[in-house]
Design an enzyme around this catalytic site. Structure first.
Site, PDB file in Angstrom:
ATOM      1  N   LYS A   1     -21.495   4.295  10.124  1.00  0.00           N
ATOM      2  CA  LYS A   1     -21.530   4.968   8.820  1.00  0.00           C
ATOM      3  C   LYS A   1     -20.861   4.111   7.739  1.00  0.00           C
ATOM      4  O   LYS A   1     -21.433   3.882   6.674  1.00  0.00           O
ATOM      5  CB  LYS A   1     -20.802   6.313   8.909  1.00  0.00           C
ATOM      6  N   ASN A   2     -19.649   3.650   8.020  1.00  0.00           N
ATOM      7  CA  ASN A   2     -18.908   2.945   6.973  1.00  0.00           C
ATOM      8  C   ASN A   2     -19.533   1.603   6.622  1.00  0.00           C
ATOM      9  O   ASN A   2     -19.224   1.031   5.583  1.00  0.00           O
ATOM     10  CB  ASN A   2     -17.450   2.751   7.393  1.00  0.00           C
TER      11      ASN A   2
ATOM     12  N   ARG B   1     -17.780  10.979  -1.351  1.00  0.00           N
ATOM     13  CA  ARG B   1     -16.744  10.219  -2.033  1.00  0.00           C
ATOM     14  C   ARG B   1     -17.017   8.724  -2.017  1.00  0.00           C
ATOM     15  O   ARG B   1     -16.700   8.008  -2.949  1.00  0.00           O
ATOM     16  CB  ARG B   1     -15.394  10.502  -1.384  1.00  0.00           C
TER      17      ARG B   1
ATOM     18  N   CYS C   1     -10.238  14.476  -1.878  1.00  0.00           N
ATOM     19  CA  CYS C   1     -11.233  14.790  -0.856  1.00  0.00           C
ATOM     20  C   CYS C   1     -10.505  15.508   0.263  1.00  0.00           C
ATOM     21  O   CYS C   1      -9.354  15.870   0.125  1.00  0.00           O
ATOM     22  CB  CYS C   1     -11.919  13.538  -0.347  1.00  0.00           C
TER      23      CYS C   1
ATOM     24  N   ARG D   1      -7.207  10.486  -3.130  1.00  0.00           N
ATOM     25  CA  ARG D   1      -7.672   9.147  -2.758  1.00  0.00           C
ATOM     26  C   ARG D   1      -7.865   8.340  -4.036  1.00  0.00           C
ATOM     27  O   ARG D   1      -8.948   8.286  -4.591  1.00  0.00           O
ATOM     28  CB  ARG D   1      -8.946   9.228  -1.926  1.00  0.00           C
TER      29      ARG D   1
ATOM     30  N   ASP E   1      -9.138   6.615  11.575  1.00  0.00           N
ATOM     31  CA  ASP E   1     -10.303   7.470  11.818  1.00  0.00           C
ATOM     32  C   ASP E   1     -10.398   7.974  13.261  1.00  0.00           C
ATOM     33  O   ASP E   1     -11.162   8.897  13.532  1.00  0.00           O
ATOM     34  CB  ASP E   1     -11.597   6.722  11.456  1.00  0.00           C
TER      35      ASP E   1
ATOM     36  N   ARG F   1     -21.623  14.391   8.728  1.00  0.00           N
ATOM     37  CA  ARG F   1     -21.473  13.256   7.809  1.00  0.00           C
ATOM     38  C   ARG F   1     -21.327  11.947   8.559  1.00  0.00           C
ATOM     39  O   ARG F   1     -21.587  10.884   8.002  1.00  0.00           O
ATOM     40  CB  ARG F   1     -20.217  13.434   6.949  1.00  0.00           C
TER      41      ARG F   1
HETATM   42  C1  UD1 Z   1     -12.346   3.512   4.336  1.00  0.00           C
HETATM   43  C2  UD1 Z   1     -13.247   4.268   5.289  1.00  0.00           C
HETATM   44  C3  UD1 Z   1     -12.503   5.416   5.947  1.00  0.00           C
HETATM   45  C4  UD1 Z   1     -11.223   4.907   6.588  1.00  0.00           C
HETATM   46  C5  UD1 Z   1     -10.388   4.082   5.606  1.00  0.00           C
HETATM   47  C6  UD1 Z   1      -9.176   3.433   6.246  1.00  0.00           C
HETATM   48  C7  UD1 Z   1     -15.445   4.034   4.261  1.00  0.00           C
HETATM   49  C8  UD1 Z   1     -16.594   4.686   3.592  1.00  0.00           C
HETATM   50  N1  UD1 Z   1     -14.375   4.790   4.539  1.00  0.00           N
HETATM   51  O1  UD1 Z   1     -11.968   4.429   3.301  1.00  0.00           O
HETATM   52  O2  UD1 Z   1     -13.355   5.994   6.929  1.00  0.00           O
HETATM   53  O3  UD1 Z   1     -10.447   6.006   7.015  1.00  0.00           O
HETATM   54  O4  UD1 Z   1     -11.210   3.031   5.042  1.00  0.00           O
HETATM   55  O5  UD1 Z   1      -9.559   2.641   7.322  1.00  0.00           O
HETATM   56  O6  UD1 Z   1     -15.500   2.857   4.595  1.00  0.00           O
HETATM   57  N2  UD1 Z   1      -5.611   3.480  -1.845  1.00  0.00           N
HETATM   58  C9  UD1 Z   1      -4.947   3.453  -3.051  1.00  0.00           C
HETATM   59  N3  UD1 Z   1      -5.609   2.964  -4.150  1.00  0.00           N
HETATM   60  C10 UD1 Z   1      -6.885   2.470  -4.074  1.00  0.00           C
HETATM   61  C11 UD1 Z   1      -7.536   2.490  -2.828  1.00  0.00           C
HETATM   62  C12 UD1 Z   1      -6.882   2.998  -1.733  1.00  0.00           C
HETATM   63  O7  UD1 Z   1      -3.805   3.879  -3.171  1.00  0.00           O
HETATM   64  O8  UD1 Z   1      -7.416   2.021  -5.101  1.00  0.00           O
HETATM   65  C13 UD1 Z   1      -4.932   4.048  -0.654  1.00  0.00           C
HETATM   66  C14 UD1 Z   1      -5.645   5.324  -0.170  1.00  0.00           C
HETATM   67  O9  UD1 Z   1      -5.208   6.452  -0.879  1.00  0.00           O
HETATM   68  C15 UD1 Z   1      -5.255   5.375   1.281  1.00  0.00           C
HETATM   69  C16 UD1 Z   1      -5.198   3.892   1.666  1.00  0.00           C
HETATM   70  O10 UD1 Z   1      -5.059   3.171   0.443  1.00  0.00           O
HETATM   71  O11 UD1 Z   1      -3.990   5.951   1.435  1.00  0.00           O
HETATM   72  C17 UD1 Z   1      -6.393   3.415   2.452  1.00  0.00           C
HETATM   73  O12 UD1 Z   1      -7.537   3.532   1.684  1.00  0.00           O
HETATM   74  P1  UD1 Z   1      -8.812   2.572   1.821  1.00  0.00           P
HETATM   75  O13 UD1 Z   1      -8.540   1.474   2.793  1.00  0.00           O
HETATM   76  O14 UD1 Z   1      -9.224   2.202   0.446  1.00  0.00           O
HETATM   77  O15 UD1 Z   1      -9.854   3.559   2.458  1.00  0.00           O
HETATM   78  P2  UD1 Z   1     -11.316   3.880   1.964  1.00  0.00           P
HETATM   79  O16 UD1 Z   1     -12.008   2.621   1.556  1.00  0.00           O
HETATM   80  O17 UD1 Z   1     -11.282   5.006   0.999  1.00  0.00           O
END
Ligand code: UD1
Length: 424
Positions: free
Chosen positions: A25-26, A95, A119, A124, A310, A402
């Protein structure tokens, strides 16, 4: 999404047999976004059938792409991708639609979308995405819940250091940088295997990227990208979930289309609990579990190659039945223990406070009516219900859909007594 659907599981049956792991998925979601950058028709194979993938295809249509699905293959013709706005309804549906920001900006010089907001996992933020794009020359305004990005004279390369190796931010920077003017360096980049899959596709499209999978990624911008054909990598979280189902039921599984080298931290935990896993042949993994497992050392979720957040919920379901005390520390998301009260309804003994959860292993779980509040928490409830004595009903199936392609058919094929019912 049909909120009246439930999964009904009669637990206590051993999970055993062989199954092929679905596409990730990701990975597929960001690959669909990347296809926007290619001038022509890209072809993606091994695409799972998921509600989030359907939502991504609807976004592509809104952006002016032609998107046709046939079985596991999705063809995206982005020859006429001139759209730059993602409607709020689609942003709300998924999201990860924030993943379109980098590619739409790169393709059209503009992108307008509503703020993804919170979410199921809590707040996030996307501050890292936006700060990086600003460094690359984008002008960004945030007003009334909308984000408006423009790069009238194009994006330029930059040296970006992420304060945290965010997966989404790394992907958005990659997408924006491949056609930017000059060289971009991402320091403290996320190292997740899905980043490598994205980079592999972009390189097939003509991008110049080195270092994906490491902490420093270098991208030399090119004039334009061309379409390519690619097969989506196997889903390591789905593979891990099905192994958890086998582990919780003292079962035995052979996974095919599995990349076990992406699952090292997770497999080490299962082995420490008394399971055996070895890979062989071309993408096969053999796995078996003893009847009663023992609690693993403290599980701390971390960015890759650490233990993935995850799979925290599904493995917690396994530890509820393991001998001894298991300790979890969730370091990635604030609100990732929503499955805990539901596992307790099934008879588990768990105390969660802040980022820590402590599980005292019990001898048995018993069937109950429980509710999935998010995707991986839902998978944990399925895992526990398979091991519980008696019948469980799991609502909130739309969340599970999902990320898991026909979960009930897959599990039925390896011995589970599980069916999907729609309430009248
Ligand atoms: C992706 C995955 C999700 C997985 C996560 C961590 C997808 C679609 N989703 O989510 O399944 O659980 O990686 O492995 O690929 N953060 C900030 N600011 C930002 C971005 C992130 O503070 O601009 C924080 C987030 O709130 C969270 C952490 O960083 O606490 C990790 O987020 P991130 O690695 O960005 O996860 P996603 O890309 O949202």
């Amino acid at each position: 999404m049909d909120s009246r659907q439930k999964l009904v599981i009669s637990g206590g049956r051993r999970i055993e047999g062989e199954l092929a792991v679905q596409g990730a998925k990701n990975s597929v979601l960001v690959l669909l976004s990347a296809a926007v950058l290619a001038h022509g028709e890209s072809i993606l194979h091994n695409c799972p059938q998921l509600t989030d993938v359907d939502a991504a295809c609807r976004i592509l249509s809104c952006l002016g792409c032609r998107c046709v699905r046939s079985g596991g293959t999705i063809c995206v013709d982005a020859s006429t991708a001139a759209g730059f706005e993602i409607p709020e309804s689609l942003m709300r549906e998924m999201r990860s639609s924030i993943m379109f920001l980098g590619s739409v900006l790169g393709r059209t010089g503009r992108c307008r979308l509503s703020f993804p907001g919170g979410c199921e996992l809590g707040a996030r933020p996307i501050d890292l995405h936006l700060a990086a794009l600003r460094q690359m020359g984008a002008e960004i305004t945030e007003q009334h819940g909308y984000i408006e990005c423009t790069a009238a004279s194009g994006l330029h390369g930059a040296r970006i250091t992420l304060s945290f190796p965010s997966v989404g931010a790394t992907e958005n920077i990659l997408l924006a940088a491949v056609t930017a003017d000059g060289t971009t360096e991402i320091h403290n980049a996320a190292r997740e295997p899905e980043i490598c899959d994205l980079a592999a596709f972009l390189v097939k499209c003509g991008a110049r990227i080195s270092g994906a999978g490491g902490s420093v990624i270098t991208i030399e911008g090119v004039e334009r990208l061309y379409p390519a054909e690619h097969s989506v990598m196997p889903d390591r979280i789905v593979a891990g979930t099905y192994l958890c189902c086998a582990a919780a039921t003292g079962g035995e599984l052979i996974l095919s289309r599995c990349k076990s080298e992406d699952m090292t931290a997770f497999l080490a935990v299962l082995e420490s609990m008394g399971c055996r896993a070895y890979s062989y042949g071309d993408g096969k993994l053999y796995f078996d579990a003893q009847r009663r497992l023992t609690a693993p050392p403290t599980i701390r979720t971390m960015p890759y190659p650490g233990f993935p957040t995850d799979i925290q919920a599904p493995i917690m379901a396994v530890t509820t039945l393991a001998r001894g005390t298991s300790v979890f520390v969730e370091t990635i998301f604030d609100n990732r223990y929503r499955h805990v009260p539901e596992l307790v309804r099934l008879g588990a003994s768990i105390k969660a406070e802040g980022r820590v959860a402590v599980v005292e292993g019990v001898r048995s779980l018993s069937g109950a009516k429980v509710h999935a509040a998010e995707l991986r928490g839902g998978a944990a409830l399925v895992t526990a219900a398979l091991a519980a004595e008696g019948t469980s009903e799991i609502s909130g199936v739309c969340y599970i859909d999902r990320g898991y392609d026909s979960i009930e058919n897959v599990l039925r094929s390896v011995g589970a007594d599980i069916k999907r019912v729609t309430e009248k």
